[in-house]
Design a protein around this motif. Structure first.
Motif, PDB file in Angstrom:
ATOM      1  N   ILE A  64     -13.518  18.529   9.931  1.00 30.89           N
ATOM      2  CA  ILE A  64     -12.207  19.104   9.676  1.00 30.89           C
ATOM      3  C   ILE A  64     -11.260  18.672  10.787  1.00 30.89           C
ATOM      4  O   ILE A  64     -11.638  18.629  11.958  1.00 30.89           O
ATOM      5  N   SER A  65     -10.027  18.345  10.424  1.00 33.34           N
ATOM      6  CA  SER A  65      -9.044  17.899  11.399  1.00 33.34           C
ATOM      7  C   SER A  65      -8.521  19.077  12.219  1.00 33.34           C
ATOM      8  O   SER A  65      -8.816  20.233  11.943  1.00 33.34           O
ATOM      9  N   TRP A  66      -7.685  18.762  13.193  1.00 30.78           N
ATOM     10  CA  TRP A  66      -7.247  19.773  14.152  1.00 30.78           C
ATOM     11  C   TRP A  66      -6.558  20.965  13.511  1.00 30.78           C
ATOM     12  O   TRP A  66      -6.698  22.094  13.976  1.00 30.78           O
ATOM     13  N   ASN A  67      -5.848  20.743  12.426  1.00 27.31           N
ATOM     14  CA  ASN A  67      -5.110  21.844  11.795  1.00 27.31           C
ATOM     15  C   ASN A  67      -5.700  22.251  10.452  1.00 27.31           C
ATOM     16  O   ASN A  67      -5.100  23.033   9.718  1.00 27.31           O
ATOM     17  N   GLY A  68      -6.868  21.700  10.128  1.00 31.45           N
ATOM     18  CA  GLY A  68      -7.495  22.036   8.856  1.00 31.45           C
ATOM     19  C   GLY A  68      -6.916  21.295   7.674  1.00 31.45           C
ATOM     20  O   GLY A  68      -7.347  21.518   6.535  1.00 31.45           O
ATOM     21  N   GLY A  69      -5.983  20.412   7.916  1.00 31.21           N
ATOM     22  CA  GLY A  69      -5.324  19.722   6.820  1.00 31.21           C
ATOM     23  C   GLY A  69      -6.166  18.653   6.151  1.00 31.21           C
ATOM     24  O   GLY A  69      -5.920  18.295   4.997  1.00 31.21           O
ATOM     25  N   SER A  70      -7.142  18.150   6.879  1.00 34.75           N
ATOM     26  CA  SER A  70      -8.040  17.131   6.316  1.00 34.75           C
ATOM     27  C   SER A  70      -9.479  17.566   6.501  1.00 34.75           C
ATOM     28  O   SER A  70      -9.848  18.058   7.568  1.00 34.75           O
ATOM     29  N   THR A  71     -10.261  17.382   5.458  1.00 38.17           N
ATOM     30  CA  THR A  71     -11.688  17.663   5.530  1.00 38.17           C
ATOM     31  C   THR A  71     -12.448  16.544   4.826  1.00 38.17           C
ATOM     32  O   THR A  71     -11.874  15.799   4.014  1.00 38.17           O
TER      33      THR A  71
ATOM     34  N   ARG B  91      -9.418  24.732  26.498  1.00 35.80           N
ATOM     35  CA  ARG B  91      -8.021  24.845  26.104  1.00 35.80           C
ATOM     36  C   ARG B  91      -7.610  23.876  25.008  1.00 35.80           C
ATOM     37  O   ARG B  91      -6.570  24.032  24.409  1.00 35.80           O
ATOM     38  N   THR B  92      -8.420  22.852  24.767  1.00 35.88           N
ATOM     39  CA  THR B  92      -8.012  21.817  23.823  1.00 35.88           C
ATOM     40  C   THR B  92      -8.533  22.021  22.413  1.00 35.88           C
ATOM     41  O   THR B  92      -8.337  21.162  21.561  1.00 35.88           O
ATOM     42  N   PHE B  93      -9.184  23.153  22.124  1.00 29.02           N
ATOM     43  CA  PHE B  93      -9.831  23.335  20.824  1.00 29.02           C
ATOM     44  C   PHE B  93      -8.869  23.117  19.671  1.00 29.02           C
ATOM     45  O   PHE B  93      -9.196  22.454  18.688  1.00 29.02           O
ATOM     46  N   SER B  94      -7.690  23.652  19.760  1.00 31.37           N
ATOM     47  CA  SER B  94      -6.764  23.604  18.626  1.00 31.37           C
ATOM     48  C   SER B  94      -6.232  22.203  18.357  1.00 31.37           C
ATOM     49  O   SER B  94      -5.572  21.987  17.340  1.00 31.37           O
ATOM     50  N   SER B  95      -6.514  21.248  19.220  1.00 31.25           N
ATOM     51  CA  SER B  95      -5.999  19.895  19.022  1.00 31.25           C
ATOM     52  C   SER B  95      -7.099  18.879  18.731  1.00 31.25           C
ATOM     53  O   SER B  95      -6.826  17.678  18.690  1.00 31.25           O
ATOM     54  N   VAL B  96      -8.317  19.335  18.510  1.00 30.67           N
ATOM     55  CA  VAL B  96      -9.422  18.410  18.291  1.00 30.67           C
ATOM     56  C   VAL B  96     -10.042  18.604  16.918  1.00 30.67           C
ATOM     57  O   VAL B  96     -10.042  19.701  16.362  1.00 30.67           O
TER      58      VAL B  96
ATOM     59  N   SER C 281     -14.241  25.224   7.571  1.00 36.49           N
ATOM     60  CA  SER C 281     -12.930  25.806   7.851  1.00 36.49           C
ATOM     61  C   SER C 281     -12.850  26.108   9.344  1.00 36.49           C
ATOM     62  O   SER C 281     -13.858  26.035  10.051  1.00 36.49           O
ATOM     63  N   ARG C 282     -11.656  26.421   9.810  1.00 38.90           N
ATOM     64  CA  ARG C 282     -11.490  26.735  11.220  1.00 38.90           C
ATOM     65  C   ARG C 282     -10.409  27.776  11.397  1.00 38.90           C
ATOM     66  O   ARG C 282      -9.479  27.876  10.590  1.00 38.90           O
ATOM     67  N   ASP C 283     -10.548  28.524  12.471  1.00 33.30           N
ATOM     68  CA  ASP C 283      -9.548  29.509  12.872  1.00 33.30           C
ATOM     69  C   ASP C 283      -9.210  29.198  14.324  1.00 33.30           C
ATOM     70  O   ASP C 283      -9.972  29.554  15.233  1.00 33.30           O
ATOM     71  N   ASN C 284      -8.106  28.516  14.540  1.00 37.78           N
ATOM     72  CA  ASN C 284      -7.771  28.088  15.898  1.00 37.78           C
ATOM     73  C   ASN C 284      -7.453  29.268  16.805  1.00 37.78           C
ATOM     74  O   ASN C 284      -7.687  29.204  18.013  1.00 37.78           O
ATOM     75  N   ALA C 285      -6.951  30.348  16.248  1.00 37.27           N
ATOM     76  CA  ALA C 285      -6.667  31.528  17.069  1.00 37.27           C
ATOM     77  C   ALA C 285      -7.965  32.118  17.616  1.00 37.27           C
ATOM     78  O   ALA C 285      -7.985  32.640  18.737  1.00 37.27           O
ATOM     79  N   LYS C 286      -9.030  32.031  16.838  1.00 36.15           N
ATOM     80  CA  LYS C 286     -10.332  32.534  17.279  1.00 36.15           C
ATOM     81  C   LYS C 286     -11.190  31.448  17.891  1.00 36.15           C
ATOM     82  O   LYS C 286     -12.314  31.711  18.318  1.00 36.15           O
ATOM     83  N   MET C 287     -10.672  30.222  17.914  1.00 39.04           N
ATOM     84  CA  MET C 287     -11.408  29.086  18.472  1.00 39.04           C
ATOM     85  C   MET C 287     -12.795  28.984  17.845  1.00 39.04           C
ATOM     86  O   MET C 287     -13.803  28.820  18.543  1.00 39.04           O
ATOM     87  N   THR C 288     -12.819  29.067  16.536  1.00 36.94           N
ATOM     88  CA  THR C 288     -14.083  29.056  15.807  1.00 36.94           C
ATOM     89  C   THR C 288     -13.980  28.162  14.581  1.00 36.94           C
ATOM     90  O   THR C 288     -12.951  28.150  13.901  1.00 36.94           O
ATOM     91  N   VAL C 289     -15.048  27.441  14.333  1.00 35.42           N
ATOM     92  CA  VAL C 289     -15.162  26.651  13.115  1.00 35.42           C
ATOM     93  C   VAL C 289     -16.346  27.195  12.318  1.00 35.42           C
ATOM     94  O   VAL C 289     -17.329  27.651  12.893  1.00 35.42           O
ATOM     95  N   TYR C 290     -16.203  27.178  11.004  1.00 38.67           N
ATOM     96  CA  TYR C 290     -17.200  27.771  10.124  1.00 38.67           C
ATOM     97  C   TYR C 290     -17.754  26.733   9.149  1.00 38.67           C
ATOM     98  O   TYR C 290     -17.085  25.760   8.812  1.00 38.67           O
ATOM     99  N   LEU C 291     -18.954  26.989   8.687  1.00 43.57           N
ATOM    100  CA  LEU C 291     -19.533  26.214   7.599  1.00 43.57           C
ATOM    101  C   LEU C 291     -20.120  27.209   6.604  1.00 43.57           C
ATOM    102  O   LEU C 291     -21.149  27.820   6.873  1.00 43.57           O
ATOM    103  N   GLN C 292     -19.425  27.389   5.485  1.00 43.13           N
ATOM    104  CA  GLN C 292     -19.913  28.251   4.415  1.00 43.13           C
ATOM    105  C   GLN C 292     -20.829  27.428   3.533  1.00 43.13           C
ATOM    106  O   GLN C 292     -20.399  26.399   2.984  1.00 43.13           O
ATOM    107  N   MET C 293     -22.056  27.872   3.403  1.00 49.60           N
ATOM    108  CA  MET C 293     -23.053  27.122   2.650  1.00 49.60           C
ATOM    109  C   MET C 293     -23.508  27.963   1.462  1.00 49.60           C
ATOM    110  O   MET C 293     -24.111  29.025   1.641  1.00 49.60           O
ATOM    111  N   ASN C 294     -23.195  27.491   0.275  1.00 53.27           N
ATOM    112  CA  ASN C 294     -23.591  28.174  -0.956  1.00 53.27           C
ATOM    113  C   ASN C 294     -24.597  27.328  -1.725  1.00 53.27           C
ATOM    114  O   ASN C 294     -24.677  26.111  -1.528  1.00 53.27           O
ATOM    115  N   GLY C 295     -25.354  27.966  -2.588  1.00 54.44           N
ATOM    116  CA  GLY C 295     -26.311  27.223  -3.396  1.00 54.44           C
ATOM    117  C   GLY C 295     -27.297  26.430  -2.564  1.00 54.44           C
ATOM    118  O   GLY C 295     -27.591  25.271  -2.861  1.00 54.44           O
ATOM    119  N   LEU C 296     -27.830  27.059  -1.537  1.00 57.59           N
ATOM    120  CA  LEU C 296     -28.713  26.338  -0.618  1.00 57.59           C
ATOM    121  C   LEU C 296     -29.975  25.855  -1.305  1.00 57.59           C
ATOM    122  O   LEU C 296     -30.514  26.517  -2.212  1.00 57.59           O
TER     123      LEU C 296
END
Length: 124
Positions: A51-58, A27-32, A71-86
């Motif tokens: 990334i901060s709880w609301n995505g405001g700081s990275t 239940r605490t995902f959106s605040s961590v 990036s993160r989507d708190n509604a989906k309780m998911t955090v992403y890492l887009q990796m380009n130029g690997l």
């Protein structure tokens, strides 16, 4: 309590892109704050991005700055890492982590929960 499950790893060629996902439960995902770390064979676990709880700081490791995006989507309780130029030096097991605070830190000791990791292999 937060449980984390990473996905999206794989074998790619240099220059390709991948997007890692980290699905969280609790239940605490959106605040961590959340982070990504990686560990290559024979090396210590190293910070990648956070990334901060609301995505405001990275924040990013210098080695991935400009190529990776967290990036993160708190509604989906998911955090992403887009990796380009690997690059081959990005080869590692990538771990998602959560900490019991809203603010970001770049040290592994600052995180309280960890996923099981997902392998990323970049061939030259």
């Amino acid at each position: 309590q937060v449980q984390l499950v990473e996905s999206g790893g794989g074998l790619v060629q240099a220059g390709d892109s991948l997007r890692l996902s980290c699905a969280a439960s609790g239940r605490t995902f959106s605040s961590v704050a959340m982070g990504w770390f990686r560990q290559a064979p024979g090396k210590d676990r190293e910070f990648v991005a956070t990334i901060s709880w609301n995505g405001g700081s990275t924040a990013y490791a210098d080695s991935v700055k400009g190529r990776f995006t967290i990036s993160r989507d708190n509604a989906k309780m998911t955090v992403y890492l887009q990796m380009n130029g690997l690059k081959p030096e990005d080869t590692a097991v990538y771990y998602c982590a959560a900490r019991r605070r809203a603010s970001i830190v770049s040290t592994a000791a600052g995180y309280d929960y960890w996923g099981q990791g997902t392998q990323v292999t970049v061939s030259s």
